[in-house]
Design a protein around this motif. Structure first.
Motif, PDB file in Angstrom:
ATOM      1  N   ILE A 117       0.851  -1.192   0.000  1.00 48.75           N
ATOM      2  CA  ILE A 117       0.000   0.000   0.000  1.00 48.75           C
ATOM      3  C   ILE A 117       0.887   1.243   0.000  1.00 48.75           C
ATOM      4  CG2 ILE A 117      -1.671   1.330   1.335  1.00 48.75           C
ATOM      5  CD1 ILE A 117      -2.836  -1.320   2.290  1.00 48.75           C
ATOM      6  N   ARG A 118       0.595   2.190  -0.869  1.00 55.94           N
ATOM      7  CA  ARG A 118       1.480   3.344  -1.070  1.00 55.94           C
ATOM      8  C   ARG A 118       1.156   4.524  -0.149  1.00 55.94           C
ATOM      9  NH1 ARG A 118       6.443   4.526  -2.123  1.00 55.94           N
ATOM     10  NH2 ARG A 118       6.619   6.780  -2.226  1.00 55.94           N
ATOM     11  N   ILE A 119      -0.049   5.007  -0.150  1.00 55.31           N
ATOM     12  CA  ILE A 119      -0.573   6.157   0.603  1.00 55.31           C
ATOM     13  C   ILE A 119       0.090   7.493   0.256  1.00 55.31           C
ATOM     14  CG2 ILE A 119      -1.060   4.615   2.568  1.00 55.31           C
ATOM     15  CD1 ILE A 119       0.969   6.432   4.157  1.00 55.31           C
ATOM     16  N   ALA A 120       1.025   7.547  -0.667  1.00 55.99           N
ATOM     17  CA  ALA A 120       1.674   8.816  -1.014  1.00 55.99           C
ATOM     18  C   ALA A 120       2.018   8.848  -2.493  1.00 55.99           C
ATOM     19  CB  ALA A 120       2.936   9.002  -0.173  1.00 55.99           C
ATOM     20  N   ARG A 121       1.955  10.050  -3.077  1.00 63.20           N
ATOM     21  CA  ARG A 121       2.259  10.204  -4.500  1.00 63.20           C
ATOM     22  C   ARG A 121       3.713  10.620  -4.734  1.00 63.20           C
ATOM     23  NH1 ARG A 121      -3.088  13.363  -6.957  1.00 63.20           N
ATOM     24  NH2 ARG A 121      -4.617  11.778  -6.352  1.00 63.20           N
ATOM     25  N   GLN A 122       4.443  10.923  -3.659  1.00 60.35           N
ATOM     26  CA  GLN A 122       5.823  11.329  -3.793  1.00 60.35           C
ATOM     27  C   GLN A 122       6.755  10.293  -3.172  1.00 60.35           C
ATOM     28  OE1 GLN A 122       3.508  13.147  -2.206  1.00 60.35           O
ATOM     29  NE2 GLN A 122       4.122  13.436  -0.073  1.00 60.35           N
TER      30      GLN A 122
END
Length: 379
Positions: free
Chosen positions: A248-253
């Protein structure tokens, strides 16, 4: 007693004629100690919570052979400082659920105990309304939260590091300094973030507080099956597209300077943790002039390597603990250990974990002559 023995060995007992039987006939009475349907077969008895017991029995909370519960076997009793979380008996003692004063383990606590049913299902948990963390924070709890937060808060906090290093020069080794261990499985400490103040907080920096997830995810049991302790991943798929929690990423950067946002946020945390540990080694070698080796399999984890040959020094057959800590290396090593001691940091509070790692890396960058911009990290 001889008469009772005869009953069990002789089989059915003859009684007087019952009014409902024919004259002269006698009926057999089964001794009360034997089941009417006999023979006694445990597998045939229905137990309402049989599945929960089976799940718990196979979990790490019930693994009496693990070091978490067998470490004190040779001592004959569990040390009071450890008993609260390493024995159900000790947990009940600490919280006064056994009738003793709360807030202290009176002991002695017997070896062989585990996190048993009475640790999480004791009726007295309803009376525990707050838990005190190593930082001094007093946090309100309800029900079984008292069990989870008591034993997954760690045993040290950043305030302990600050007190140990107060007034000392940042880069001067001090033989009186010792590694301060935040302990293991520090999920609750991570979860509460800056509000819980588990990590070493740098002056002038703000830290993310308690990690509030989506509304249904509000407690430990929201994600962890309480008996198997396994993560229930299916609810995550309501909002996240991934094959496992770690993805799961939860961030675009990108926080680790790689620019790769196709992987889970756990990857950023892991890479920054690796960067920090490498810098701790470089700092100890190049700035302090006393190389250090980390070995996570034995306490106190950081050991001396005086000649820099990559092998832990020994004295009388035992490894030599690292004794050249500076305030800078101690606080950064503490934050590194706190973050990595929680294998679920990416779910419990990823932002707080990244902040502690970033600030610690920045702390070491100056004496090592590293330009933070070159690392391309984000806080």
């Amino acid at each position: 007693m001889a008469g009772l023995t005869a009953i069990f060995l002789a089989g059915p007992v003859l009684t007087q004629t019952d009014p409902g039987t024919a004259s002269g006939e006698e009926e057999e009475a089964i001794p009360f100690a034997l089941p009417q349907s006999g023979p006694f077969t445990p597998a045939e008895i229905e137990i309402d919570n049989d599945q929960a017991i089976s799940d718990w029995f196979r979990s790490s909370h019930a693994n009496a052979a693990s070091d978490a519960f067998s470490h004190w076997d040779d001592d004959g009793e569990i040390r009071a400082a450890c008993a609260t979380c390493h024995s159900g008996e000790g947990f009940r003692d600490f919280h006064g659920l056994d009738g003793t004063p709360a807030g202290v383990v009176d002991g002695p606590i017997n070896v062989g105990g585990v996190v048993d049913c009475g640790t999480c299902h004791n009726a007295g948990l309803a009376d525990i309304t707050e838990i005190t963390f190593p930082s001094g924070l007093v946090h309100p709890v309800t029900g079984v939260e008292a069990s989870c937060l008591t034993c997954h808060q760690g045993r040290s906090a950043g305030i302990d590091v600050a007190e140990a290093t107060s007034g000392l020069a940042d880069d001067e080794p001090n033989s009186e300094l010792r590694f301060i261990n935040p302990h293991y499985a520090t999920a609750a400490a991570t979860w509460l973030g800056g509000y819980g103040a588990a990590g070493y907080h740098y002056d002038g920096q703000d830290y993310s507080g308690r990690f509030f997830h989506a509304r249904p995810v509000a407690s430990c049991n929201s994600c962890h099956e309480p008996h198997t302790l396994e993560v229930e991943f299916e609810p995550c798929l309501t909002c996240h597209l991934a094959d496992r929690p770690e993805d799961i990423r939860i961030a675009r950067q990108s926080y680790d300077g790689s620019g790769d946002t196709s992987v889970g946020i756990s990857s950023d945390i892991e890479r920054n943790a690796d960067t920090l540990l490498g810098m701790i080694r470089d700092y100890s070698d190049e700035v302090v002039g006393a190389p250090v080796i980390y070995d996570g399999t034995r306490f106190p984890y950081f050991f001396s390597d005086a000649n820099g040959d990559g092998v832990i020094d020994t004295a009388e057959g035992s490894p030599v603990a690292y004794q050249s800590w500076t305030p800078r290396s101690l606080r950064t090593a503490f934050n590194w250990k706190l973050v990595t001691a929680d294998p679920g940091n990416y779910a419990h509070n990823p932002q707080y974990s990244l902040e502690l790692l970033y600030d610690s890396i920045m702390d070491l960058s100056a004496p090592l002559g590293i330009d933070m911009e070159d690392l391309q990290l984000l806080r």
